[in-house]
Enzyme design. Structure first.
Site, mmCIF file in Angstrom:
data_model
loop_
_atom_site.group_PDB
_atom_site.id
_atom_site.type_symbol
_atom_site.label_atom_id
_atom_site.label_comp_id
_atom_site.label_asym_id
_atom_site.label_seq_id
_atom_site.Cartn_x
_atom_site.Cartn_y
_atom_site.Cartn_z
ATOM 1 N N GLY A 13 -9.391 -3.747 -13.481
ATOM 2 C CA GLY A 13 -10.466 -4.710 -13.703
ATOM 3 C C GLY A 13 -10.013 -6.112 -14.069
ATOM 4 O O GLY A 13 -10.808 -6.899 -14.579
ATOM 5 N N THR B 82 -7.154 4.435 -10.307
ATOM 6 C CA THR B 82 -8.616 4.462 -10.437
ATOM 7 C C THR B 82 -9.120 5.682 -11.220
ATOM 8 O O THR B 82 -8.450 6.711 -11.298
ATOM 9 C CB THR B 82 -9.256 4.481 -9.036
ATOM 10 O OG1 THR B 82 -8.664 5.527 -8.287
ATOM 11 C CG2 THR B 82 -9.050 3.159 -8.325
ATOM 12 N N GLY C 142 -6.035 -6.040 -8.624
ATOM 13 C CA GLY C 142 -6.420 -5.170 -7.513
ATOM 14 C C GLY C 142 -7.729 -5.578 -6.863
ATOM 15 O O GLY C 142 -7.777 -6.442 -5.988
ATOM 16 N N CYS D 299 -2.918 9.034 -7.145
ATOM 17 C CA CYS D 299 -4.064 8.723 -6.288
ATOM 18 C C CYS D 299 -5.107 9.829 -6.438
ATOM 19 O O CYS D 299 -4.816 10.999 -6.173
ATOM 20 C CB CYS D 299 -3.668 8.600 -4.821
ATOM 21 S SG CYS D 299 -5.101 8.290 -3.772
ATOM 22 N N LYS E 272 3.520 5.166 -11.623
ATOM 23 C CA LYS E 272 2.107 4.761 -11.744
ATOM 24 C C LYS E 272 1.244 5.934 -12.174
ATOM 25 O O LYS E 272 1.186 6.961 -11.498
ATOM 26 C CB LYS E 272 1.601 4.176 -10.425
ATOM 27 C CG LYS E 272 0.163 3.661 -10.536
ATOM 28 C CD LYS E 272 -0.201 2.757 -9.396
ATOM 29 C CE LYS E 272 -1.651 2.337 -9.464
ATOM 30 N NZ LYS E 272 -2.016 1.485 -8.339
ATOM 31 N N LEU F 203 -5.267 7.429 0.993
ATOM 32 C CA LEU F 203 -3.905 7.040 1.388
ATOM 33 C C LEU F 203 -3.682 6.980 2.893
ATOM 34 O O LEU F 203 -2.648 7.419 3.389
ATOM 35 C CB LEU F 203 -2.860 7.965 0.745
ATOM 36 C CG LEU F 203 -2.746 7.914 -0.772
ATOM 37 C CD1 LEU F 203 -1.516 8.680 -1.237
ATOM 38 C CD2 LEU F 203 -2.692 6.485 -1.300
ATOM 39 N N LYS G 238 0.846 -1.189 0.000
ATOM 40 C CA LYS G 238 0.000 0.000 0.000
ATOM 41 C C LYS G 238 0.886 1.245 0.000
ATOM 42 O O LYS G 238 1.945 1.260 0.607
ATOM 43 C CB LYS G 238 -0.908 -0.004 1.240
ATOM 44 C CG LYS G 238 -1.685 1.279 1.352
ATOM 45 C CD LYS G 238 -2.992 1.172 2.067
ATOM 46 C CE LYS G 238 -3.754 2.477 1.931
ATOM 47 N NZ LYS G 238 -4.196 2.768 0.567
ATOM 48 N N ASN H 58 3.506 6.507 -6.721
ATOM 49 C CA ASN H 58 2.083 6.786 -6.874
ATOM 50 C C ASN H 58 1.926 8.268 -7.185
ATOM 51 O O ASN H 58 1.853 9.105 -6.294
ATOM 52 C CB ASN H 58 1.329 6.384 -5.603
ATOM 53 C CG ASN H 58 -0.160 6.595 -5.738
ATOM 54 O OD1 ASN H 58 -0.623 7.117 -6.754
ATOM 55 N ND2 ASN H 58 -0.913 6.200 -4.728
HETATM 56 C C1 LIG Z 1 -9.478 0.058 -1.783
HETATM 57 C C2 LIG Z 1 -8.411 0.470 -2.756
HETATM 58 C C3 LIG Z 1 -7.251 1.072 -2.274
HETATM 59 C C4 LIG Z 1 -6.240 1.461 -3.169
HETATM 60 N N1 LIG Z 1 -5.114 2.025 -2.676
HETATM 61 C C5 LIG Z 1 -4.101 2.336 -3.532
HETATM 62 C C6 LIG Z 1 -2.870 2.850 -3.044
HETATM 63 O O1 LIG Z 1 -2.644 2.987 -1.831
HETATM 64 N N2 LIG Z 1 -1.909 3.173 -3.947
HETATM 65 C C7 LIG Z 1 -2.075 2.994 -5.313
HETATM 66 O O2 LIG Z 1 -1.156 3.284 -6.079
HETATM 67 N N3 LIG Z 1 -3.223 2.485 -5.795
HETATM 68 C C8 LIG Z 1 -4.229 2.156 -4.945
HETATM 69 N N4 LIG Z 1 -5.384 1.627 -5.439
HETATM 70 C C9 LIG Z 1 -5.533 1.449 -6.906
HETATM 71 C C10 LIG Z 1 -5.189 0.028 -7.355
HETATM 72 O O3 LIG Z 1 -3.854 -0.306 -7.040
HETATM 73 C C11 LIG Z 1 -5.416 -0.131 -8.875
HETATM 74 O O4 LIG Z 1 -4.587 0.779 -9.556
HETATM 75 C C12 LIG Z 1 -6.860 0.129 -9.289
HETATM 76 O O5 LIG Z 1 -7.769 -0.328 -8.311
HETATM 77 C C13 LIG Z 1 -7.214 -0.491 -10.646
HETATM 78 O O6 LIG Z 1 -7.073 -1.895 -10.641
HETATM 79 P P1 LIG Z 1 -8.282 -2.917 -10.271
HETATM 80 O O7 LIG Z 1 -9.443 -2.532 -11.120
HETATM 81 O O8 LIG Z 1 -7.725 -4.284 -10.543
HETATM 82 O O9 LIG Z 1 -8.572 -2.721 -8.820
HETATM 83 C C14 LIG Z 1 -6.405 1.233 -4.564
HETATM 84 C C15 LIG Z 1 -7.576 0.614 -5.042
HETATM 85 C C16 LIG Z 1 -8.566 0.226 -4.155
HETATM 86 C C17 LIG Z 1 -9.794 -0.439 -4.713
#
Ligand SMILES: Cc1cc2nc3c(=O)[nH]c(=O)nc-3n(C[C@H](O)[C@H](O)[C@H](O)COP(=O)(O)O)c2cc1C
Length: 304
Positions: free
Chosen positions: A244, A193, A265, A128, A165, A73, A45, A125
């Site tokens: 996704g 996201t 993720g 975010c 990222k 975060l 994280k 990151n």
């Molecule tokens: C609950 C949650 C917390 C996340 N926290 C972080 C984070 O701390 N740092 C980061 O770079 N991305 C974070 N993300 C983004 C994910 O790493 C990823 O880039 C994003 O969810 C897209 O992939 P997915 O659709 O497979 O989840 C978070 C996503 C979720 C759902």
């Protein structure tokens, strides 16, 4: 046929397969729930210099095909990360990539120095959607110059593999990817996201405490896939794809579109074994298709 070779190199980082757990979605308690050793890497994280309490609740809600989060975060800061979280993740022997976020280049540099060589690589990151850097109303990854300068500052501060990222909340993500490449990033990972929101029609208020949040999961897959493919065609450094990916079929779509590696993720919240199953599924696909090396999949999309 001989066992297929799934190993991947990203900068100096060697992975036994292209499947990683995405930042923020895979905690240190997952060791009891899944076989972490079967993953290529875990991205921890995101950590900041000082502890952050994150955004007000509610911070996570389900959507028809994914989730919206506005965690903001929340983390205990880099000191605790290095003392507790990182060692507890490293004990499985799978490479752990530290994800760092600062308010400006100096903070990113300081974080890179603090991590030193304790992690296997650094993911920056820059993207975010739930926080704003240095009081500005933009993310670093929404600005070519900001991306360039931040990556450059970290590049000078560390010998570790640097992964930038990126945010999908931009008009042309390939320009940002190019800026990261020019500044010396070893790879780019995308996507973080997508900005979204939900409204409670009875209360006539936003559902999330932070009003807006980041959308992830199956809903974003076609959008993320298009971005990975676009960036793959514009940069020479490896692209790590996510957004996704729920199983090996999704992962293979990203790899055919150009992702040298992928991250899982939101799927981890549905099934903590999803990333391990994705790695097994890619291996099966390679056996079925007589593909000896995983590089034989990457970018093999035929568009003509
Ligand atoms: C609950 C949650 C917390 C996340 N926290 C972080 C984070 O701390 N740092 C980061 O770079 N991305 C974070 N993300 C983004 C994910 O790493 C990823 O880039 C994003 O969810 C897209 O992939 P997915 O659709 O497979 O989840 C978070 C996503 C979720 C759902």
């Amino acid at each position: 046929m001989v066992k297929p070779d799934l190993s991947v190199k990203i900068g100096k980082l060697k992975l036994k397969n292209p499947v990683m757990a995405a930042s923020g979605t895979f905690g240190d308690g997952y060791g009891e729930l899944t076989d972490i050793r079967s993953l290529g890497a875990i991205v921890a994280k995101t950590v900041t210099l000082r502890p952050r309490i994150g955004n007000p609740p509610p911070r996570v809600i389900e959507t028809p095909s994914g989730m919206l989060n506005s965690i903001g975060l929340e983390n205990k800061g880099v000191d605790i990360f290095l003392k507790k979280t990182l060692p507890s993740l490293k004990k499985f022997g799978t490479p752990v990539i530290a994800s760092i976020a600062g308010d400006d280049e100096d903070e990113f540099k300081e974080l890179a120095k603090a991590v030193g060589t304790k992690a296997a690589a650094l993911e920056l990151n820059l993207s975010c959607p739930n926080i704003r850097y240095g009081g500005k109303d933009r993310l670093i990854a929404q600005d070519e110059k900001g991306t360039y300068e931040t990556v450059k500052a970290v590049r000078r501060a560390t010998g570790l593999t640097v992964i930038a990222k990126l945010s999908p909340n931009v008009t042309d993500i390939s320009r940002i990817a190019k800026a990261a490449e020019e500044a010396g990033a070893d790879a780019v990972s995308l996507v973080n996201t997508f900005l979204g929101m939900a409204v409670d029609i009875e209360a006539q208020r936003p559902v999330l405490g932070n009003v807006t949040g980041g959308l992830s999961g199956p809903a974003i897959k076609p959008l993320a896939l298009r971005m990975v493919w676009t960036v793959y065609n514009k940069v020479r450094i490896p692209v790590i794809g996510m957004g996704g990916i729920m199983d090996h079929k999704d992962a293979l779509e990203f790899m055919l579109a150009g992702a040298a590696a992928i991250q899982v993720g939101t799927a981890n919240f549905v099934d903590p074994g999803a990333a391990a199953a994705t790695a097994r599924g890619i291996e099966e696909y390679m056996k079925e298709h007589g593909i000896e090396n995983v590089k034989g999949i990457v970018g093999k999309l035929r568009t003509g």
